[in-house]
Design a protein around this motif. Structure first.
Motif, PDB file in Angstrom:
ATOM      1  N   PRO A  78       1.907  19.887 -25.347  1.00 57.22           N
ATOM      2  CA  PRO A  78       2.502  20.975 -26.137  1.00 57.22           C
ATOM      3  C   PRO A  78       1.482  21.996 -26.618  1.00 57.22           C
ATOM      4  CG  PRO A  78       2.237  19.047 -27.517  1.00 57.22           C
ATOM      5  CD  PRO A  78       1.819  18.639 -26.131  1.00 57.22           C
ATOM      6  N   HIS A  79       0.203  21.778 -26.282  1.00 57.51           N
ATOM      7  CA  HIS A  79      -0.860  22.715 -26.651  1.00 57.51           C
ATOM      8  C   HIS A  79      -1.420  23.321 -25.363  1.00 57.51           C
ATOM      9  CE1 HIS A  79      -0.516  20.443 -30.357  1.00 57.51           C
ATOM     10  NE2 HIS A  79      -0.962  19.355 -29.751  1.00 57.51           N
ATOM     11  N   PRO A  80      -0.739  24.304 -24.769  1.00 59.79           N
ATOM     12  CA  PRO A  80      -1.152  24.799 -23.450  1.00 59.79           C
ATOM     13  C   PRO A  80      -2.487  25.525 -23.481  1.00 59.79           C
ATOM     14  CG  PRO A  80       0.574  26.188 -24.372  1.00 59.79           C
ATOM     15  CD  PRO A  80       0.451  24.994 -25.281  1.00 59.79           C
ATOM     16  N   TRP A  81      -3.150  25.513 -22.326  1.00 65.18           N
ATOM     17  CA  TRP A  81      -4.380  26.307 -22.179  1.00 65.18           C
ATOM     18  C   TRP A  81      -4.041  27.760 -22.485  1.00 65.18           C
ATOM     19  CZ3 TRP A  81      -5.955  30.009 -18.330  1.00 65.18           C
ATOM     20  CH2 TRP A  81      -7.303  30.371 -18.444  1.00 65.18           C
ATOM     21  N   PRO A  82      -4.753  28.397 -23.418  1.00 66.94           N
ATOM     22  CA  PRO A  82      -4.311  29.700 -23.923  1.00 66.94           C
ATOM     23  C   PRO A  82      -4.696  30.897 -23.068  1.00 66.94           C
ATOM     24  CG  PRO A  82      -6.265  28.970 -25.107  1.00 66.94           C
ATOM     25  CD  PRO A  82      -5.890  27.845 -24.178  1.00 66.94           C
ATOM     26  N   GLY A  83      -5.590  30.725 -22.111  1.00 69.36           N
ATOM     27  CA  GLY A  83      -6.104  31.880 -21.389  1.00 69.36           C
ATOM     28  C   GLY A  83      -5.110  32.574 -20.485  1.00 69.36           C
ATOM     29  N   ALA A  84      -4.063  31.879 -20.071  1.00 69.60           N
ATOM     30  CA  ALA A  84      -3.116  32.469 -19.117  1.00 69.60           C
ATOM     31  C   ALA A  84      -2.434  33.706 -19.678  1.00 69.60           C
ATOM     32  CB  ALA A  84      -2.068  31.424 -18.718  1.00 69.60           C
ATOM     33  N   ASN A  85      -2.235  33.756 -20.983  1.00 67.58           N
ATOM     34  CA  ASN A  85      -1.521  34.889 -21.583  1.00 67.58           C
ATOM     35  C   ASN A  85      -2.290  36.202 -21.464  1.00 67.58           C
ATOM     36  OD1 ASN A  85       0.623  33.261 -22.431  1.00 67.58           O
ATOM     37  ND2 ASN A  85      -0.390  32.729 -24.340  1.00 67.58           N
ATOM     38  N   ASP A  86      -3.597  36.110 -21.262  1.00 62.37           N
ATOM     39  CA  ASP A  86      -4.419  37.314 -21.217  1.00 62.37           C
ATOM     40  C   ASP A  86      -4.783  37.737 -19.793  1.00 62.37           C
ATOM     41  OD1 ASP A  86      -4.524  37.364 -24.044  1.00 62.37           O
ATOM     42  OD2 ASP A  86      -6.171  35.913 -24.020  1.00 62.37           O
ATOM     43  N   VAL A 122      -5.047  10.419  -3.718  1.00 66.44           N
ATOM     44  CA  VAL A 122      -4.840  10.556  -5.162  1.00 66.44           C
ATOM     45  C   VAL A 122      -4.213  11.918  -5.429  1.00 66.44           C
ATOM     46  CG1 VAL A 122      -5.954  10.607  -7.427  1.00 66.44           C
ATOM     47  CG2 VAL A 122      -6.811   9.060  -5.645  1.00 66.44           C
ATOM     48  N   PHE A 123      -3.281  11.952  -6.364  1.00 65.41           N
ATOM     49  CA  PHE A 123      -2.534  13.174  -6.677  1.00 65.41           C
ATOM     50  C   PHE A 123      -2.758  13.529  -8.146  1.00 65.41           C
ATOM     51  CE2 PHE A 123      -0.578  10.690  -3.412  1.00 65.41           C
ATOM     52  CZ  PHE A 123      -0.186  11.600  -2.438  1.00 65.41           C
ATOM     53  N   ARG A 124      -3.009  14.812  -8.392  1.00 66.43           N
ATOM     54  CA  ARG A 124      -3.149  15.286  -9.774  1.00 66.43           C
ATOM     55  C   ARG A 124      -2.212  16.459 -10.013  1.00 66.43           C
ATOM     56  NH1 ARG A 124      -7.942  14.200 -12.848  1.00 66.43           N
ATOM     57  NH2 ARG A 124      -8.542  12.067 -12.323  1.00 66.43           N
ATOM     58  N   SER A 125      -1.742  16.554 -11.234  1.00 72.42           N
ATOM     59  CA  SER A 125      -0.896  17.650 -11.688  1.00 72.42           C
ATOM     60  C   SER A 125      -1.705  18.536 -12.623  1.00 72.42           C
ATOM     61  CB  SER A 125       0.336  17.110 -12.410  1.00 72.42           C
ATOM     62  OG  SER A 125       0.998  18.123 -13.125  1.00 72.42           O
ATOM     63  N   PHE A 126      -1.654  19.840 -12.419  1.00 70.85           N
ATOM     64  CA  PHE A 126      -2.284  20.778 -13.337  1.00 70.85           C
ATOM     65  C   PHE A 126      -1.427  20.976 -14.588  1.00 70.85           C
ATOM     66  CE2 PHE A 126      -2.469  25.181 -14.871  1.00 70.85           C
ATOM     67  CZ  PHE A 126      -3.807  25.286 -15.226  1.00 70.85           C
ATOM     68  N   GLY A 127      -0.127  21.083 -14.409  1.00 70.07           N
ATOM     69  CA  GLY A 127       0.756  21.521 -15.471  1.00 70.07           C
ATOM     70  C   GLY A 127       0.860  20.594 -16.651  1.00 70.07           C
ATOM     71  N   LYS A 128       0.686  19.304 -16.457  1.00 64.96           N
ATOM     72  CA  LYS A 128       0.915  18.364 -17.563  1.00 64.96           C
ATOM     73  C   LYS A 128      -0.201  18.433 -18.595  1.00 64.96           C
ATOM     74  CE  LYS A 128       3.921  15.271 -14.990  1.00 64.96           C
ATOM     75  NZ  LYS A 128       4.090  16.188 -13.831  1.00 64.96           N
ATOM     76  N   PHE A 129      -1.446  18.243 -18.181  1.00 65.34           N
ATOM     77  CA  PHE A 129      -2.545  18.266 -19.141  1.00 65.34           C
ATOM     78  C   PHE A 129      -2.782  19.667 -19.679  1.00 65.34           C
ATOM     79  CE2 PHE A 129      -7.162  18.821 -19.962  1.00 65.34           C
ATOM     80  CZ  PHE A 129      -7.289  17.955 -21.037  1.00 65.34           C
ATOM     81  N   PHE A 130      -2.721  20.679 -18.824  1.00 69.02           N
ATOM     82  CA  PHE A 130      -2.981  22.046 -19.256  1.00 69.02           C
ATOM     83  C   PHE A 130      -1.746  22.692 -19.885  1.00 69.02           C
ATOM     84  CE2 PHE A 130      -6.457  21.283 -16.345  1.00 69.02           C
ATOM     85  CZ  PHE A 130      -7.526  21.884 -16.989  1.00 69.02           C
ATOM     86  N   GLY A 131      -0.610  21.988 -19.874  1.00 63.27           N
ATOM     87  CA  GLY A 131       0.578  22.460 -20.572  1.00 63.27           C
ATOM     88  C   GLY A 131       1.231  23.668 -19.948  1.00 63.27           C
ATOM     89  N   LEU A 132       1.022  23.876 -18.647  1.00 58.41           N
ATOM     90  CA  LEU A 132       1.537  25.065 -17.965  1.00 58.41           C
ATOM     91  C   LEU A 132       2.294  24.645 -16.719  1.00 58.41           C
ATOM     92  CD1 LEU A 132      -1.667  27.283 -18.298  1.00 58.41           C
ATOM     93  CD2 LEU A 132       0.450  27.505 -19.633  1.00 58.41           C
ATOM     94  N   ALA A 133       3.393  23.916 -16.921  1.00 55.30           N
ATOM     95  CA  ALA A 133       4.141  23.375 -15.786  1.00 55.30           C
ATOM     96  C   ALA A 133       4.692  24.475 -14.885  1.00 55.30           C
ATOM     97  CB  ALA A 133       5.275  22.486 -16.284  1.00 55.30           C
ATOM     98  N   GLY A 134       4.974  25.656 -15.453  1.00 50.17           N
ATOM     99  CA  GLY A 134       5.540  26.734 -14.670  1.00 50.17           C
ATOM    100  C   GLY A 134       4.588  27.329 -13.647  1.00 50.17           C
ATOM    101  N   VAL A 135       3.303  27.023 -13.748  1.00 49.65           N
ATOM    102  CA  VAL A 135       2.338  27.513 -12.764  1.00 49.65           C
ATOM    103  C   VAL A 135       2.577  26.865 -11.401  1.00 49.65           C
ATOM    104  CG1 VAL A 135      -0.131  27.585 -12.172  1.00 49.65           C
ATOM    105  CG2 VAL A 135       0.615  28.070 -14.509  1.00 49.65           C
ATOM    106  N   ARG A 136       3.153  25.664 -11.394  1.00 49.61           N
ATOM    107  CA  ARG A 136       3.413  24.902 -10.166  1.00 49.61           C
ATOM    108  C   ARG A 136       2.132  24.739  -9.351  1.00 49.61           C
ATOM    109  NH1 ARG A 136       5.605  21.854 -11.395  1.00 49.61           N
ATOM    110  NH2 ARG A 136       6.265  21.097  -9.354  1.00 49.61           N
TER     111      ARG A 136
END
Length: 322
Positions: free
Chosen positions: A33-41, A182-196
């Motif tokens: 619930p604390h997404p990586w904040p840089g995407a907004n900029d 091995v498979f990793r998801s970006f969206g879960k830890f970085f809180g940005l699931a919509g990036v896919r």
């Protein structure tokens, strides 16, 4: 009970339509619930196709984060797609650990469900998650290493929730000399699931076959740019890895105070078991709080991490309103 909320996390729009509008809290997904904040900029040139060099740079910095040789890393448009494509490429017979992520049963045609003990002692292709979803169980490093010995088939490890604490990851063991993916998801830890965005780590031959299936331009320019910047933000990663267990401990304390026994070692969600979890799900939904029930496990309810003290207090009040 089979509803949009028992099939997968999310479904907030369906919940709002069914239970009514309001200021909803979505605790159904296990996403930070604390997404990586840089995407907004960030700004993107939507008129240009992504450059191959940009994709390679993303894979290189992600490989450094995973502690894997970049030659063994392939970026994919979400780990869900990576799981399905690799499963189709491998084929054959398989066992997937149950309970587990629903897609694991669909990765390889004819895969059969097995409990963890049975699956770990088989020699077939094996599909499992570490940490597991939905119960948050973690298999320790020694046991994971044992999986890779005396096995004829592949070991396919979904580490979608491993970034919060990668101590038990087997990503560094990926190489051309073993059947490990091995498979990793970006969206879960970085809180940005919509990036896919997700990643597959595997022997180079399997990576080459996967790239052939994906074709040209597998990722949007935005996903490449956001992923590259986020994996380079080591300070945010370290801070978040320290913050999540603290927040999870606060959730645990509240759940225990309300008479529940939370289980799971993944700080992004907890699982509780009660006599009628579906009734509790609906009671929380009437308070505009979305959680994750399970059709096949009517006693289970998975609860994601609240974003802040106010969200935790709302969950506490809703649980108390019995």
């Amino acid at each position: 009970m089979s509803t949009p909320w028992t099939w997968h996390g999310g479904g907030l729009t369906a919940a709002q339509r069914h239970f009514g509008g309001g200021d909803w809290i979505d605790l159904s997904t296990g996403i930070n619930p604390h997404p990586w904040p840089g995407a907004n900029d960030m700004a993107f040139d939507w008129q240009r196709l992504p450059e191959p060099e940009a994709l390679a740079a993303l894979e290189a910095i992600a490989a450094s984060h995973f502690e894997v040789d970049p030659r063994h890393v392939c970026a994919v448009p979400g780990s869900e797609i990576g799981l399905r494509l690799v499963g189709a490429l491998i084929g054959g017979s398989a066992q997937h650990v149950a309970p587990g992520y629903r897609t694991h049963g669909a990765m390889i045609a004819g895969s059969t469900a097995a409990d963890l003990f049975t699956a770990l002692n088989s020699t077939n292709n094996l599909i499992l998650a570490n940490p597991n979803n939905p119960d948050g169980h973690i298999i320790d490093t020694a046991a994971m290493r044992d999986l890779l010995t005396d096995r004829d088939g592949w070991v396919l490890v979904d580490e979608a929730f491993a970034d919060a604490n990668s101590a038990h990851s087997v990503a560094a063991l990926v190489g051309d000399d073993r059947r490990l993916a091995v498979f990793r998801s970006f969206g879960k830890f970085f809180g940005l699931a919509g990036v896919r965005l997700g990643f597959v780590m595997a022997p180079q031959a399997l990576i080459a076959a996967l790239r052939d299936r994906l074709g040209a331009w597998p990722l949007a320019a935005a996903a490449i740019a956001i992923g590259t910047a986020a994996y380079a933000d080591r300070d945010w990663i370290a801070t978040t890895r320290g913050r999540l267990p603290h927040d999870a401990a606060a959730l645990d304390a509240m759940l225990i105070r309300r008479g529940h026994r939370p289980t799971g070692a993944c700080p992004l969600f907890r699982l509780i078991a009660i006599d009628d979890a579906h009734a509790l799900f609906e009671r929380l939904a009437r308070h505009a709080i979305l959680t994750r029930p399970f059709a096949e496990q009517p006693r289970w309810l998975r609860i994601g991490l609240p974003a802040d003290a106010a969200a935790l207090a709302r969950l506490d009040a809703a649980l108390a309103d019995g």
